[in-house]
Every structure is written in structure tokens, then in C-alpha cells.
Design an enzyme around this catalytic site. Structure first.
Site: not given
Ligand code: NAD
Length: 400
Positions: A51-52, A54, A77, A143, A238
Site C-alpha cells: 500500500g505504498a 498514497t 494498485f 486501504a 468507526y
Molecule cells: P490510502 O487510500 O491513501 O492508501 C491506500 C494504499 O493501498 C494505496 O497505496 C493503494 O494503492 C493501496 N491499495 C489499495 N488496494 C490495494 C490492492 N488491492 N492491492 C495493492 N494495493 C492496494 O489510505 P490511507 O488513508 O493512507 O490508509 C492506509 C492505512 O492507514 C489503512 O490501514 C488505514 O486504516 C490506516 N489509517 C488511516 C487513517 C486516515 O485518517 N487516513 C488514520 C489512521 C490509520
């Protein structure tokens, strides 16, 4: 070649295009914050980020590369550009990441595909074997709204709903920018199970099994997965909702993985509870964008606010960097949400939350800031980018 003038195409919490130059500037400014003098290249860590492209995953990759000289393998992805359609923001971010990593002579490998699938897992394993030998840290930052289960073929779709009782709260409708009351009906048992299948910890367990069976985790390797807890305001949607149950499953699996790692390689697995930030994932959760608009205004005023890159620099410098044993809470969680949940911040958020409505939300919440941050995610409204100029959308990433 496809030169285009690009403006944002936004519908509610979705932006369907991205600006390559804006994304490059975003990556550059994160690098500027993460860059440190790296003393020696003798013990360069090898890191897998799932998930690298964004949000927290990209910020982790940048913090580890420019802060510690890490060799990274990133899985994501993302949609490449095609004809007059731009690529996705994560695609352009990753292109910029590679361009700058190459300039600074860092080793980076990227795989674009479904991390839930056996095929992409195997591809990743092959790359680790060929280029890295073993991995010192796995960052799990997926995510996703869906997961096609690699064993059963079932297409699971996650939902963001309360569990048990309906959730009654305030939200901002991002399409018409109105603050309204909403009632969200509770999820069915099937929806709960689907959400756990997508955002729970089974997939991470599969990754770990595979990495261990191929002897690809170095002695004392760490694994970290990201989670969120949040305040009472977001609890029903949540923490006590479908996504919260999925995160509880992730945590349970992390603890089981921790026992396994301790036993087999003297390694550890952690859950890092991060703060709420504007991201593609968080924009889709009802109630959360209004909460973040209020939270940012308060944390900015106290000079406490952090973006994903600030959080990840702090995570690796204070908790999970080389030779550190992280401080954890009574549930063995790393708490990067400490500032969001500080009592004075929570009290002020609660106060504003009780008052906010459609007439006053521009004063009580930084909604303009939220919108700008959301547009920034896709490379729009970034300083020093001339959006009147055509840009090349057919950017390439050296994918394997
Ligand atoms: P994001 O949407 O910015 O990034 C998601 C990443 O997952 C992207 O790199 C995307 O390409 C990748 N991805 C999604 N589906 C995929 C698949 N099938 N195969 C490969 N890659 C895939 O998400 P984010 O907000 O940075 O969240 C990342 C983590 O951090 C999650 O576990 C989220 O619950 C956690 N988190 C987020 C927040 C927030 O406020 N955004 C707060 C605390 C924790």
C-alpha cells in the site's frame, strides 16, 4: 505522448483524475521533510511496503528511504494513464518517487497489482529473493473497498456502517457542501463479515506465512500495520462500526503474528494507531470529513497538527527505527494518535461538534482547508504549479 491541461474532476469524496506535476511536488515536499544525512550504508534496511503509493504507505516509504537510506519494495494498485485519461494519484506519486529515488541513488522496486492476489504476492517474493535476500521491516498500509479472496474467489465489498444500532450523527455532504444530520442503518451480518474479509488481518497473515515459509524475514525483523481508533464522535461509525471490527481482527492477527515472529526469528509485529488525516480512504467515511475539518482547525491553532509524513517521520525516529524498542500502551499498541486524543484537543473538538451546523461550519471548522487538502492529494491547488499549462500525462514507472 499526451499533453493536456488538467483540472480536477471531483464528485463528492471521489476525484477521478490527478495532476502529474502537482503529485511530483507533493512527493518532493514530503522528501524535503524526511531527508536526513545518512551516515553509513553498511546496514541499509530492506523494507516491504504494502500500500505504498498514497497516504500513510507512501509517507512511510519516503520517510524510510530518505531518512534511513532503505531499499524499498512497494506494492500498490494504481491506474496508469491511458489515452486522454490521466493516471491515478498513486500512480503519479510513485512515478515521482522513482524519479527522485533514482536521482539520489536509492534502490526502489515497485509492483502495481492486487496485493490480495496470490500472483502479486508471488511476484513480490520473487523480487525480494532476486534483489534483497531478506526483509527487515514490513509496513502494511492497505486501504481498499474490496478484496477478491485468493482461495475462494469471493468478491468481498467492505461497508462503512455501524454495528447493532443505527448511527445518528452530523456529516458534511461533500457534493453540495451542506452539514446535515444523518442516520446510518446498521450493517447486516454478511456486510460485517465482508468488511472483515477486506480490511481485517487475514491478508497480512497470508503475507507473513509466505515470507516465513520462504525464509525472507531477517532475524529480528519487524512488521507494522496501521489502524485508527478516534474519539467518541466517530466511535459508532468507526471503532464500534464495521471498519472497527475489521481493525480488531487485524489487531488479533498482529498479536498472533507477533508470537510467531518472536518464536521463529526473534522479530516483532505491531499495530500503530495513527491520527486522522485527509486521505482518499478517510474522505469516504461519513462523519469523518466534518470531524477532520474541526480537528485540523484546533490542532493547527495549537501547532500540533501532523500530516502523514510528519507522523511517519516520528514513527520511525521515535518508535520503530533501527535499534529502537517502541514504547507501547497497555494493549501493546503504538499510539501515534496521542496528540489527536490529548484531553484539551478532545474537549475543544467536542465543544465545537455540539455547536456545528450548516450556518456556522465555516467558522467552527476549517472546511476550506479540508477541501484544499483533499484537492492537494490529487496534485491540485499546489503552490507553484501553473495549471494553465499543458502537462505530459503519459508518465511511466519502472515497474517490474
Ligand atoms: P490510502 O487510500 O491513501 O492508501 C491506500 C494504499 O493501498 C494505496 O497505496 C493503494 O494503492 C493501496 N491499495 C489499495 N488496494 C490495494 C490492492 N488491492 N492491492 C495493492 N494495493 C492496494 O489510505 P490511507 O488513508 O493512507 O490508509 C492506509 C492505512 O492507514 C489503512 O490501514 C488505514 O486504516 C490506516 N489509517 C488511516 C487513517 C486516515 O485518517 N487516513 C488514520 C489512521 C490509520
Amino acid at each position: 505522448m499526451s499533453l493536456q491541461v488538467i483540472g480536477p474532476k471531483i464528485r463528492g469524496f471521489i476525484c477521478t483524475n490527478a495532476h502529474p506535476t502537482g503529485c511530483l511536488k507533493n512527493v518532493q515536499s514530503q522528501i524535503d521533510l524526511a531527508k536526513k544525512d545518512i551516515e553509513s550504508t553498511e546496514n541499509t534496511p530492506n523494507i516491504l511496503v504494502i500500500g505504498a503509493s498514497t497516504g500513510y504507505g507512501l509517507a512511510s516509504r519516503i520517510a524510510l528511504t530518505w531518512g534511513y537510506g532503505a531499499n524499498t519494495i512497494g506494492v500498490f494498485f494504481e491506474r496508469p494513464p491511458s489515452g486522454n485519461k490521466t493516471g491515478s494519484t498513486g500512480y503519479y506519486n510513485s512515478a515521482a518517487f522513482h524519479q527522485m529515488a533514482a536521482q539520489d541513488k536509492f534502490t526502489a522496486i515497485s509492483i502495481n497489482g492486487d496485493a490480495f492476489s496470490d500472483q502479486i504476492k508471488q511476484k513480490t517474493i520473487d523480487q525480494i529473493q532476486e534483489h534483497f535476500g531478506q526483509i527487515d521491516l514490513v509496513v502494511y498500509s492497505l486501504a481498499s473497498p474490496r478484496r477478491i479472496h485468493p482461495k475462494t474467489g469471493v468478491d468481498h465489498r467492505s461497508v462503512l456502517k455501524p454495528v447493532g444500532d443505527p448511527c445518528i450523527g452530523k456529516t458534511i455532504d461533500l457534493t453540495n457542501e451542506n452539514v446535515t444530520d444523518i442516520t446510518i442503518d446498521p450493517a447486516t451480518n454478511e456486510e460485517i463479515a465482508d468488511t472483515i474479509a477486506v480490511m481485517g488481518g487475514e491478508d497480512l497473515s497470508f503475507w507473513v506465512e509466505l515470507l516465513l515459509s520462504e525464509d525472507l524475514l531477517a532475524p529480528r525483523a519487524n512488521i507494522v500495520a496501521y489502524s485508527y481508533i478516534g474519539p467518541q464522535i466517530t466511535d459508532q461509525i468507526y471503532s464500534s462500526g464495521t471498519i472497527g471490527l475489521a481493525k480488531a481482527d487485524l489487531e488479533q492477527r498482529i498479536n498472533a503474528i507477533d508470537t510467531r515472529l518472536l518464536d521463529q526469528i526473534n522479530g516483532r509485529a505491531y499495530l500503530s494507531v495513527n491520527k486522522a488525516v485527509v486521505s482518499q480512504a478517510s474522505a469516504a467515511i461519513p462523519i469523518v470529513p466534518l470531524y477532520i475539518s474541526i480537528l485540523y482547525q484546533i490542532m493547527d491553532a495549537k501547532n500540533l497538527n501532523e500530516e502523514p509524513i510528519d507522523q511517519m517521520i516520528r514513527l520511525f525516529s521515535e518508535y520503530l527505527g533501527p535499534d529502537l524498542v517502541p514504547m507501547v500502551d497497555e494493549n501493546r499498541r503504538i499510539r501515534m494518535d496521542d496528540r489527536e486524543l490529548r484531553s484539551d484537543v478532545v474537549a475543544e473538538v467536542n465543544e465545537k461538534w455540539s455547536l456545528v451546523n450548516n450556518d456556522n461550519f465555516h467558522e467552527l471548522a476549517d472546511f476550506e482547508g479540508y477541501k484544499k487538502s483533499f484537492r492537494n492529494l490529487f496534485g491540485f491547488e499546489i503552490d507553484d504549479v501553473d495549471y494553465g499549462q499543458p502537462v505530459e500525462t503519459e508518465v511511466t514507472i519502472p515497474l517490474v
